[in-house]
Design a protein around this motif. Structure first.
Motif, PDB file in Angstrom:
ATOM      1  N   UNK A 137      43.139 -39.797 -21.238  1.00 54.88           N
ATOM      2  CA  UNK A 137      42.486 -38.653 -21.886  1.00 54.88           C
ATOM      3  C   UNK A 137      41.767 -39.122 -23.147  1.00 54.88           C
ATOM      4  N   UNK A 186      53.410 -41.075 -19.154  1.00 53.96           N
ATOM      5  CA  UNK A 186      52.815 -40.256 -20.214  1.00 53.96           C
ATOM      6  C   UNK A 186      51.901 -41.098 -21.095  1.00 53.96           C
ATOM      7  N   UNK A 216      55.842 -33.564 -25.415  1.00 53.76           N
ATOM      8  CA  UNK A 216      55.043 -34.220 -26.451  1.00 53.76           C
ATOM      9  C   UNK A 216      53.727 -34.737 -25.877  1.00 53.76           C
ATOM     10  N   UNK A 217      53.779 -35.291 -24.654  1.00 55.02           N
ATOM     11  CA  UNK A 217      52.546 -35.774 -24.028  1.00 55.02           C
ATOM     12  C   UNK A 217      51.546 -34.640 -23.887  1.00 55.02           C
ATOM     13  N   UNK A 228      52.165 -37.718 -32.676  1.00 55.22           N
ATOM     14  CA  UNK A 228      53.113 -36.656 -32.350  1.00 55.22           C
ATOM     15  C   UNK A 228      54.224 -37.146 -31.436  1.00 55.22           C
ATOM     16  N   UNK A 229      53.829 -37.839 -30.370  1.00 61.58           N
ATOM     17  CA  UNK A 229      54.792 -38.320 -29.379  1.00 61.58           C
ATOM     18  C   UNK A 229      55.780 -39.290 -30.013  1.00 61.58           C
ATOM     19  N   UNK A 246      51.415 -31.909 -25.589  1.00 58.09           N
ATOM     20  CA  UNK A 246      50.939 -31.455 -26.900  1.00 58.09           C
ATOM     21  C   UNK A 246      49.837 -32.379 -27.425  1.00 58.09           C
ATOM     22  N   UNK A 247      50.017 -33.695 -27.232  1.00 56.76           N
ATOM     23  CA  UNK A 247      48.977 -34.623 -27.698  1.00 56.76           C
ATOM     24  C   UNK A 247      47.677 -34.371 -26.944  1.00 56.76           C
ATOM     25  N   UNK A 248      47.795 -34.062 -25.640  1.00 51.60           N
ATOM     26  CA  UNK A 248      46.583 -33.767 -24.872  1.00 51.60           C
ATOM     27  C   UNK A 248      45.886 -32.527 -25.448  1.00 51.60           C
ATOM     28  N   UNK A 308      47.939 -40.334 -21.549  1.00 51.87           N
ATOM     29  CA  UNK A 308      47.370 -40.129 -22.885  1.00 51.87           C
ATOM     30  C   UNK A 308      46.207 -41.073 -23.122  1.00 51.87           C
ATOM     31  N   UNK A 314      58.283 -37.542 -32.624  1.00 53.32           N
ATOM     32  CA  UNK A 314      59.372 -36.733 -32.074  1.00 53.32           C
ATOM     33  C   UNK A 314      60.415 -37.644 -31.430  1.00 53.32           C
TER      34      UNK A 314
END
Lengths: 205, 191, 204
Positions: free
Chosen positions: A25, A18, C77-78, B73-74, C80-82, A22, B77
């Motif tokens: 992106x 992940x 969460x990943x 965000x990641x 959502x960040x995208x 991220x 949480x």
């Protein structure tokens, strides 16, 4: 033991993948996000200060080094010559925190084109009056060699009663922009020429 | 900014539940009895304050210097989820009475948007350390106040005649709306 | 085939969030001050829901039971960040309007709920369909609530002016109390309709 190792391995792998996706992106979109940010946050102020569509000015972005840190400068061109600059600075000491201001300067006449507030968190109704045009218009046409001061300090700016901190932060911010302009005029002209040259080669190729 | 005003504003004027809409799932879920809502409120105050301090420190001393703001965000949480786990283990081991009182609410808190919301609001408002602490405690206290008041109303509502189709969540939401309306009366207090 | 259809359609009425599936109330209240925001929020949730269901279903035999919630949270969460970054890059205005409610999709119970209740025990294809169905149902609800509140509270719909000059919009509807009351009354209306159709699904 093997079970715990498996748990850690699976969680670690998921986190790794992940984070990797991220970052990918992010690198793809970072430029565009910054561009959008400029367009929506700074665009309206730039249009008012420099009297040109925001999309024309946003490509003309420079970062200059000053003794007080780096500052963002935008410039507008008319038939090849630079006519206006917009310098963004942070005014310290507002009631609700820092105030981001943008100061417009006419490079030919060395007069101010005006002042815009980019971002502030002042008290609504009191400190937020710094946004009003009656207050900001006091910067219009002032000479670029400064200094910008309140009337009771011998200057020309009428403060907002009840909002001393907000007023002072705006004045401090705009004064910072002015001294940066006076000190780095040459640096700015050089940078503009460089980026023009770069644009030209890009067009040619 | 004046810390007292900040606290009053967070508890009454910008009540996290009734004006910012955060934490509605437990609001409708646990607020049927006064005793459970007291427990939930206490657990939220405890976890939200701890979580805010941790997320604030991580944001300003880790994410910002490293240019990883977009991971906010990641990271938040994950901090909240592991914090809740940790608090649960810690309480179980060292404070049995507190664990018995708060234990069953802790797993619910991970997905309580009030906790995550307070952590995010701290960053959005660009608070300093003490402002952040005061804001977190008083926002969570505002949540507790609202949920306790609401539980009392619901206990009374239980014995009144409600049209059958409005029973349960529907009437709860309308009641919350009226409470939110009365909390709007505080809005003149602090600007 | 009938299973596929029932999964595809259950999000639109039988398990319509947030009314039937009383989950995800926060965004339903918070961002529905206008139809446009409701639609944007709904689409963001749908995106996250489809992909989280898909990924979790693909990994359902790999993830050990003990760390499944933690893994789900990381995956969600990943995503959502995208979504956050995509919104900032292509829909900047919307991302400003939705503010902290976009990162709060992470703690939206609908997504974790679907992961746990559906994606962890069904095939990837069906899970993605479930995500699509629930997500579109959520989008629909949010858009309807947003439309009602915007029309009554501001006299506009998707920013288009609807009312004549005499109509005095009641700003109450776009403030917090209006959100609670509007959602509560809609829920009551839906219950009444279900009751009339002879379904027995009133929320307790």
């Amino acid at each position: 033991m093997r079970e715990i190792a498996k748990l850690v391995l699976v969680l670690g792998l998921i986190c790794g993948i992940s984070a990797g996706s991220l970052a990918t992106v992010r690198t793809r979109l970072a430029d565009r996000i910054e561009q959008q940010n400029d367009l929506f946050v700074r665009g309206p102020a730039l249009e008012l200060l420099l009297q040109q569509p925001a999309n024309d000015i946003l490509g003309h972005k420079l970062t200059i080094d000053t003794p007080e840190g780096s500052m963002v400068v935008f410039y507008s061109q008319e038939s090849g010559t630079v006519c206006g600059l917009a310098i963004e600075t942070i005014g310290k000491g507002g009631y609700g925190g820092d105030i981001a201001v943008m100061l417009g300067v006419n490079m030919e006449s060395n007069k101010l084109l005006g002042l815009e507030i980019i971002k502030h968190q002042e008290t609504p109704g009191i400190g937020s009056q710094i946004e009003k045009s009656a207050f900001r218009n006091q910067w219009l046409g002032l000479p670029a060699h400064g200094p910008i001061q309140l009337t009771n300090e011998g200057g020309t700016i009428d403060g907002i009663s009840g909002a001393t901190y907000s007023t002072k932060a705006v004045i401090q911010g705009s004064q910072k922009a002015l001294s940066a302009y006076m000190n780095s005029k040459d640096q700015i002209s050089d940078l503009i020429q460089q980026s023009d040259a770069a644009d030209q080669t890009q067009l040619d190729s | 900014m004046d810390l007292v005003l900040l606290a009053i504003s967070a508890i009454f004027v910008n009540n996290i539940l009734l004006a910012q809409y955060l934490g509605n799932c437990p609001f409708c879920g646990v607020s049927k009895k006064l005793s459970t809502s007291l427990g939930m409120g206490a657990a939220v105050i405890f976890v939200a304050t701890l979580a805010s301090i941790f997320t604030w420190l991580v944001y300003y001393y880790l994410l910002e210097p490293l240019g990883l703001k977009y991971m906010q965000t990641l990271v938040f949480i994950l901090i909240i989820a592991s914090l809740v786990q940790f608090v649960e283990i810690f309480l179980k081991k060292f404070s049995k009475p507190l664990y018995n009182a708060l234990g069953i609410y802790l797993p619910l808190i991970t997905t309580n948007c009030a906790v995550m919301g307070i952590a995010l609001l701290n960053i959005k408002h660009e608070f300093g350390f003490w402002e952040m602490v005061v804001f977190s405690i008083s926002s969570a206290a505002g949540f507790t106040l609202a949920i306790i008041l609401f539980a009392s109303i619901r206990e009374r509502l239980f014995i009144s005649h409600v049209p059958s189709f409005m029973k349960g969540t529907a009437i709860a939401l309308v009641t919350a709306g009226i409470m939110s309306l009365s909390f709007m009366g505080f809005s003149g207090m602090v600007n | 085939m009938s299973r596929f259809l029932s999964v595809l359609l259950h999000g639109f009425w039988k398990d319509l969030p947030p009314f039937r599936l009383v989950l995800g109330l926060c965004p339903a209240l918070a961002v529905t001050a206008s139809a446009n925001n409701g639609l944007g929020m709904g689409m963001s949730v749908t995106f996250v829901l489809i992909f989280s269901n898909l990924v979790i279903s693909l990994l359902r035999n790999v993830i050990p039971n003990k760390v499944r919630i933690a893994s789900y949270i990381v995956i969600i969460a990943t995503l959502v960040v995208i979504v956050e970054m995509i919104l900032q890059a292509y829909f900047f205005g919307l991302s400003q309007q939705l503010g902290i409610y976009i990162p709060l999709i992470v703690v939206n119970c609908i997504i974790l709920g679907r992961a746990e209740a559906f994606a962890s025990r069904n095939t990837p294809f069906l899970s993605a369909v479930d995500g699509l169905s629930i997500g579109l149902g959520f989008t629909m609800s949010l858009t309807v609530v947003g439309s009602i509140r915007e029309m009554l509270g501001a006299g506009t719909w998707f920013g288009m002016s609807l009312a004549s000059a005499e109509f005095e919009p009641f700003a109450f509807m776009i403030k917090a109390p209006g959100a609670f009351i509007c959602l509560g009354l809609l829920l009551g209306l839906m219950n009444a309709f279900s009751h009339w159709r002879g379904e027995n699904v009133i929320q307790k």
